[in-house]
Design a protein around this motif. Structure first.
Motif, PDB file in Angstrom:
ATOM      1  N   ALA A   1       0.823  -1.215   0.000  1.00 33.28           N
ATOM      2  CA  ALA A   1       0.000   0.000   0.000  1.00 33.28           C
ATOM      3  C   ALA A   1       0.854   1.262   0.000  1.00 33.28           C
ATOM      4  CB  ALA A   1      -0.928  -0.004   1.209  1.00 33.28           C
ATOM      5  N   ASN A   2       2.079   1.172   0.555  1.00 33.35           N
ATOM      6  CA  ASN A   2       2.969   2.334   0.579  1.00 33.35           C
ATOM      7  C   ASN A   2       3.217   2.899  -0.814  1.00 33.35           C
ATOM      8  OD1 ASN A   2       3.320   2.101   3.365  1.00 33.35           O
ATOM      9  ND2 ASN A   2       5.154   0.834   3.165  1.00 33.35           N
ATOM     10  N   ILE A   3       3.168   2.030  -1.822  1.00 32.06           N
ATOM     11  CA  ILE A   3       3.462   2.459  -3.191  1.00 32.06           C
ATOM     12  C   ILE A   3       2.305   3.252  -3.783  1.00 32.06           C
ATOM     13  CG2 ILE A   3       4.117   1.615  -5.486  1.00 32.06           C
ATOM     14  CD1 ILE A   3       5.074  -0.942  -4.095  1.00 32.06           C
ATOM     15  N   TYR A   4       1.084   2.986  -3.300  1.00 30.36           N
ATOM     16  CA  TYR A   4      -0.111   3.533  -3.942  1.00 30.36           C
ATOM     17  C   TYR A   4      -0.796   4.635  -3.147  1.00 30.36           C
ATOM     18  CZ  TYR A   4       0.528  -0.547  -6.873  1.00 30.36           C
ATOM     19  OH  TYR A   4       1.068  -1.477  -7.727  1.00 30.36           O
TER      20      TYR A   4
ATOM     21  N   LEU B   1      13.149  -6.894   8.111  1.00 30.48           N
ATOM     22  CA  LEU B   1      13.017  -5.955   9.228  1.00 30.48           C
ATOM     23  C   LEU B   1      13.787  -4.669   8.951  1.00 30.48           C
ATOM     24  CD1 LEU B   1      13.284  -8.326  12.338  1.00 30.48           C
ATOM     25  CD2 LEU B   1      11.228  -7.352  11.295  1.00 30.48           C
ATOM     26  N   LEU B   2      14.971  -4.788   8.349  1.00 33.63           N
ATOM     27  CA  LEU B   2      15.737  -3.591   7.991  1.00 33.63           C
ATOM     28  C   LEU B   2      14.993  -2.762   6.950  1.00 33.63           C
ATOM     29  CD1 LEU B   2      19.375  -5.032   7.809  1.00 33.63           C
ATOM     30  CD2 LEU B   2      18.495  -3.362   9.454  1.00 33.63           C
ATOM     31  N   MET B   3      14.372  -3.431   5.989  1.00 30.05           N
ATOM     32  CA  MET B   3      13.626  -2.710   4.956  1.00 30.05           C
ATOM     33  C   MET B   3      12.397  -2.025   5.545  1.00 30.05           C
ATOM     34  SD  MET B   3      14.003  -5.416   1.807  1.00 30.05           S
ATOM     35  CE  MET B   3      13.124  -4.403   0.604  1.00 30.05           C
ATOM     36  N   LEU B   4      11.715  -2.679   6.489  1.00 30.11           N
ATOM     37  CA  LEU B   4      10.563  -2.051   7.139  1.00 30.11           C
ATOM     38  C   LEU B   4      10.991  -0.847   7.965  1.00 30.11           C
ATOM     39  CD1 LEU B   4       8.423  -5.113   8.264  1.00 30.11           C
ATOM     40  CD2 LEU B   4       7.843  -3.412   6.524  1.00 30.11           C
ATOM     41  N   LEU B   5      12.124  -0.945   8.612  1.00 29.34           N
ATOM     42  CA  LEU B   5      12.645   0.205   9.351  1.00 29.34           C
ATOM     43  C   LEU B   5      12.934   1.354   8.393  1.00 29.34           C
ATOM     44  CD1 LEU B   5      13.527   1.194  12.160  1.00 29.34           C
ATOM     45  CD2 LEU B   5      15.820   0.326  11.647  1.00 29.34           C
ATOM     46  N   GLY B   6      13.520   1.029   7.239  1.00 30.49           N
ATOM     47  CA  GLY B   6      13.765   2.054   6.226  1.00 30.49           C
ATOM     48  C   GLY B   6      12.477   2.655   5.695  1.00 30.49           C
ATOM     49  N   ALA B   7      11.457   1.823   5.484  1.00 29.75           N
ATOM     50  CA  ALA B   7      10.168   2.330   4.999  1.00 29.75           C
ATOM     51  C   ALA B   7       9.533   3.274   6.012  1.00 29.75           C
ATOM     52  CB  ALA B   7       9.220   1.161   4.705  1.00 29.75           C
ATOM     53  N   THR B   8       9.659   2.936   7.294  1.00 34.86           N
ATOM     54  CA  THR B   8       9.123   3.808   8.349  1.00 34.86           C
ATOM     55  C   THR B   8       9.784   5.181   8.297  1.00 34.86           C
ATOM     56  OG1 THR B   8       8.757   1.878   9.767  1.00 34.86           O
ATOM     57  CG2 THR B   8       8.756   4.025  10.833  1.00 34.86           C
ATOM     58  N   ALA B   9      11.114   5.179   8.165  1.00 30.82           N
ATOM     59  CA  ALA B   9      11.856   6.444   8.106  1.00 30.82           C
ATOM     60  C   ALA B   9      11.471   7.244   6.857  1.00 30.82           C
ATOM     61  CB  ALA B   9      13.354   6.167   8.123  1.00 30.82           C
ATOM     62  N   CYS B  10      11.313   6.571   5.724  1.00 25.46           N
ATOM     63  CA  CYS B  10      10.962   7.261   4.478  1.00 25.46           C
ATOM     64  C   CYS B  10       9.566   7.866   4.551  1.00 25.46           C
ATOM     65  CB  CYS B  10      11.050   6.296   3.307  1.00 25.46           C
ATOM     66  SG  CYS B  10      12.729   5.767   2.912  1.00 25.46           S
ATOM     67  N   LEU B  11       8.627   7.152   5.146  1.00 25.32           N
ATOM     68  CA  LEU B  11       7.266   7.675   5.292  1.00 25.32           C
ATOM     69  C   LEU B  11       7.241   8.889   6.211  1.00 25.32           C
ATOM     70  CD1 LEU B  11       5.435   4.255   5.543  1.00 25.32           C
ATOM     71  CD2 LEU B  11       4.962   5.999   3.801  1.00 25.32           C
ATOM     72  N   ALA B  12       8.021   8.828   7.285  1.00 20.98           N
ATOM     73  CA  ALA B  12       8.099   9.978   8.193  1.00 20.98           C
ATOM     74  C   ALA B  12       8.718  11.178   7.480  1.00 20.98           C
ATOM     75  CB  ALA B  12       8.909   9.611   9.435  1.00 20.98           C
ATOM     76  N   LEU B  13       9.753  10.924   6.688  1.00 22.88           N
ATOM     77  CA  LEU B  13      10.385  12.015   5.933  1.00 22.88           C
ATOM     78  C   LEU B  13       9.406  12.612   4.933  1.00 22.88           C
ATOM     79  CD1 LEU B  13      12.927  13.636   5.250  1.00 22.88           C
ATOM     80  CD2 LEU B  13      13.595  11.781   3.689  1.00 22.88           C
TER      81      LEU B  13
ATOM     82  N   ALA C   1      10.180  13.736  -3.307  1.00 23.10           N
ATOM     83  CA  ALA C   1      10.489  12.836  -4.420  1.00 23.10           C
ATOM     84  C   ALA C   1      11.603  11.863  -4.048  1.00 23.10           C
ATOM     85  CB  ALA C   1      10.873  13.642  -5.656  1.00 23.10           C
ATOM     86  N   GLY C   2      12.638  12.364  -3.364  1.00 25.20           N
ATOM     87  CA  GLY C   2      13.726  11.491  -2.935  1.00 25.20           C
ATOM     88  C   GLY C   2      13.254  10.443  -1.943  1.00 25.20           C
ATOM     89  N   ALA C   3      12.419  10.877  -0.985  1.00 23.41           N
ATOM     90  CA  ALA C   3      11.867   9.934  -0.010  1.00 23.41           C
ATOM     91  C   ALA C   3      11.001   8.890  -0.704  1.00 23.41           C
ATOM     92  CB  ALA C   3      11.053  10.682   1.040  1.00 23.41           C
ATOM     93  N   SER C   4      10.321   9.289  -1.776  1.00 22.04           N
ATOM     94  CA  SER C   4       9.452   8.363  -2.500  1.00 22.04           C
ATOM     95  C   SER C   4      10.256   7.278  -3.206  1.00 22.04           C
ATOM     96  CB  SER C   4       8.597   9.129  -3.513  1.00 22.04           C
ATOM     97  OG  SER C   4       7.746  10.052  -2.859  1.00 22.04           O
ATOM     98  N   VAL C   5      11.404   7.651  -3.786  1.00 24.67           N
ATOM     99  CA  VAL C   5      12.268   6.651  -4.416  1.00 24.67           C
ATOM    100  C   VAL C   5      12.730   5.616  -3.383  1.00 24.67           C
ATOM    101  CG1 VAL C   5      14.466   6.245  -5.581  1.00 24.67           C
ATOM    102  CG2 VAL C   5      13.058   8.198  -6.252  1.00 24.67           C
ATOM    103  N   LEU C   6      13.215   6.104  -2.238  1.00 19.84           N
ATOM    104  CA  LEU C   6      13.699   5.207  -1.189  1.00 19.84           C
ATOM    105  C   LEU C   6      12.560   4.365  -0.611  1.00 19.84           C
ATOM    106  CD1 LEU C   6      16.164   7.627   0.633  1.00 19.84           C
ATOM    107  CD2 LEU C   6      16.730   5.777  -0.953  1.00 19.84           C
ATOM    108  N   LEU C   7      11.373   4.971  -0.501  1.00 22.94           N
ATOM    109  CA  LEU C   7      10.215   4.236  -0.004  1.00 22.94           C
ATOM    110  C   LEU C   7       9.879   3.073  -0.941  1.00 22.94           C
ATOM    111  CD1 LEU C   7       7.828   3.892   1.935  1.00 22.94           C
ATOM    112  CD2 LEU C   7       6.565   5.544   0.538  1.00 22.94           C
ATOM    113  N   GLY C   8       9.946   3.309  -2.247  1.00 20.70           N
ATOM    114  CA  GLY C   8       9.689   2.239  -3.201  1.00 20.70           C
ATOM    115  C   GLY C   8      10.675   1.090  -3.046  1.00 20.70           C
ATOM    116  N   ILE C   9      11.953   1.419  -2.849  1.00 17.54           N
ATOM    117  CA  ILE C   9      12.976   0.378  -2.647  1.00 17.54           C
ATOM    118  C   ILE C   9      12.663  -0.452  -1.408  1.00 17.54           C
ATOM    119  CG2 ILE C   9      15.409  -0.027  -2.111  1.00 17.54           C
ATOM    120  CD1 ILE C   9      16.056   2.459  -3.807  1.00 17.54           C
ATOM    121  N   CYS C  10      12.333   0.228  -0.302  1.00 12.70           N
ATOM    122  CA  CYS C  10      12.090  -0.463   0.962  1.00 12.70           C
ATOM    123  C   CYS C  10      10.758  -1.212   0.973  1.00 12.70           C
ATOM    124  CB  CYS C  10      12.124   0.539   2.115  1.00 12.70           C
ATOM    125  SG  CYS C  10      13.749   1.271   2.412  1.00 12.70           S
ATOM    126  N   SER C  11       9.872  -0.906   0.030  1.00 14.08           N
ATOM    127  CA  SER C  11       8.559  -1.543  -0.007  1.00 14.08           C
ATOM    128  C   SER C  11       8.540  -2.806  -0.864  1.00 14.08           C
ATOM    129  CB  SER C  11       7.511  -0.550  -0.525  1.00 14.08           C
ATOM    130  OG  SER C  11       7.351   0.526   0.380  1.00 14.08           O
TER     131      SER C  11
END
Length: 404
Positions: free
Chosen positions: A40-43, A95-107, A118-128
């Motif tokens: 869902a993070n992607i959409y 777990l590391l990727m979920l931690l990264g996704a949490t940080a990207c969503l907060a950013l 836009a930068g946070a969105s790229v990283l969020l896609g990677i972690c998702s």
């Protein structure tokens, strides 16, 4: 299978054995929930693009780059991170990727500028890309006789997450603002992180080579596994047929045949949830009748759906029936394709999934572009003919490509 396909496995590493951990019903449902919440993070951003554009004083086309950035990140994660599931312990990696996704969503929630968002969105896609690690893990832990059913159930969570995310995001954005959606999503990822840390079993792969050898082995697997190539092509062609319809549906509904608004297009997304409900049934069919049978049924349903859409799409009943047939057909074939590839080289399931999903999303991208062109130049009849052509090509590939 030659040793080169596994690329530098150390002799001291034992062969893959049946996992000690077991998949009980609660764990399967947790995996399904994880897939739904993470994908869902992607959409989430798609219904929020207009509001994001107003915040940063951007045009609609510029604001849409947020959605593009997330998709680019997801594809990057699928290509370069998901294969690590065959090399690193999967639970720790997720777990590391979920931690990264949490940080990207907060950013993203507190982004001071569009560039940061836009930068946070790229990283969020990677972690998702977590679901593409979780599915091979489930296939490894599942008993062979139940693998299709379990993969189908977990995939149903992913599909529901895709469908529901847009509805939830639009509602939250309208009442609380677009930043609130990212804040809520960050909280969900943090809660999910705790659940998985407590409940998810460890899953140790046995690849002992370098990252370079791991990536090289993806090419080797693609070359040496014709069934993998066939599944990737069939999946990509069917996802192209799927994307042709969903790319042009809003234009068709807003045109003279219906004159509906975007809210009705959203309703058809919920109608598509029938495809998610059919995923476990498709997995069960793959277990009992074999994946090729279920893939054939899926292709047939996709072909019938475009006949219904072409002949009866100008009535609401025909349009709804066509959507249901298309979604069930495409998802049935997708689940069965994944069940099939996961049985090819058990110690390389993450890499097999990378190849398959790359072909799948490539097909979807081609279908979206081609669907837009078909609508512009040939209207609804052209869209239906194109979708049927992609489904017909999937049948030809499944029937004749790479078979001895």
């Amino acid at each position: 299978m030659s040793d080169s396909a596994l690329s530098a496995q150390a002799p001291s590493v034992p062969p893959l054995s049946h996992p000690a951990a077991r998949l009980d019903a609660a764990l399967v449902w947790l995996m399904a929930l994880t897939c739904g919440l993470v994908v869902a993070n992607i959409y989430y951003n798609q219904p929020l693009l207009a509001a994001i554009g107003r915040t940063f004083h951007l045009s609609d086309s510029s604001a849409s780059l947020v959605a593009t950035a997330t998709q680019i990140g997801y594809t990057t994660g699928m290509l370069f991170v998901v294969p690590l599931g065959d090399m690193l312990e999967r639970k720790r990696l997720m777990l590391l990727m979920l931690l990264g996704a949490t940080a990207c969503l907060a950013l993203a929630a507190f982004a001071p500028s569009f560039a940061v968002l836009a930068g946070a969105s790229v990283l969020l896609g990677i972690c998702s890309a977590v679901p593409q690690l979780l599915l091979p893990m489930a296939a490894h832990l599942a008993p062979e006789a139940d693998r299709g059913r379990i993969v189908g159930r977990i995939m149903s969570g992913l599909l529901i997450g895709i469908l529901v995310s847009r509805t939830v995001s639009g509602y939250v954005g309208a009442h609380l603002g677009w930043r609130a959606m990212f804040e809520i999503a960050a909280g969900l990822m943090l809660a999910l992180l705790g659940l998985l840390a407590w409940r998810l079993p460890q899953d140790r792969p046995n690849f002992a080579g370098s990252y370079g050898a791991l990536m090289k082995s993806i090419l080797t697997l693609t070359r040496e596994q014709p069934a993998l190539r066939r599944s990737a092509m069939v999946g990509g062609l069917l996802f192209a047929a799927f994307s042709v319809f969903w790319t042009t549906l809003a234009f068709f509904l807003e045109g003279p045949a219906y004159r509906y608004g975007s809210d009705v297009a959203g309703f058809f997304g919920l109608v598509g949830a029938v495809g998610a409900l059919a995923a476990p049934l498709a997995g069960k069919a793959a277990d009992t009748r074999g994946p090729d049978f279920a893939i054939g049924v899926g292709i047939l349903l996709a072909l019938v759906s475009y006949a219904v859409l072409g002949l009866g799409g100008y009535s609401l009943v025909g349009l709804v029936l066509g959507v249901i047939l298309l979604d069930v057909g495409v998802q049935a074939a997708h689940i069965s394709n994944q069940t099939k590839i996961f049985s090819l080289v058990p110690e390389a399931r993450s890499r097999l999934n990378t190849v398959y999903m790359t072909g799948y999303f490539t097909g979807g991208s081609i279908g979206s572009v081609a669907g837009g062109l078909a609508w512009t130049h040939a209207g609804w009849p052209g869209v239906c003919l194109l979708g049927a052509a992609f489904a017909g090509a999937a049948y030809l590939v499944s029937r004749f490509y790479g078979r001895q």
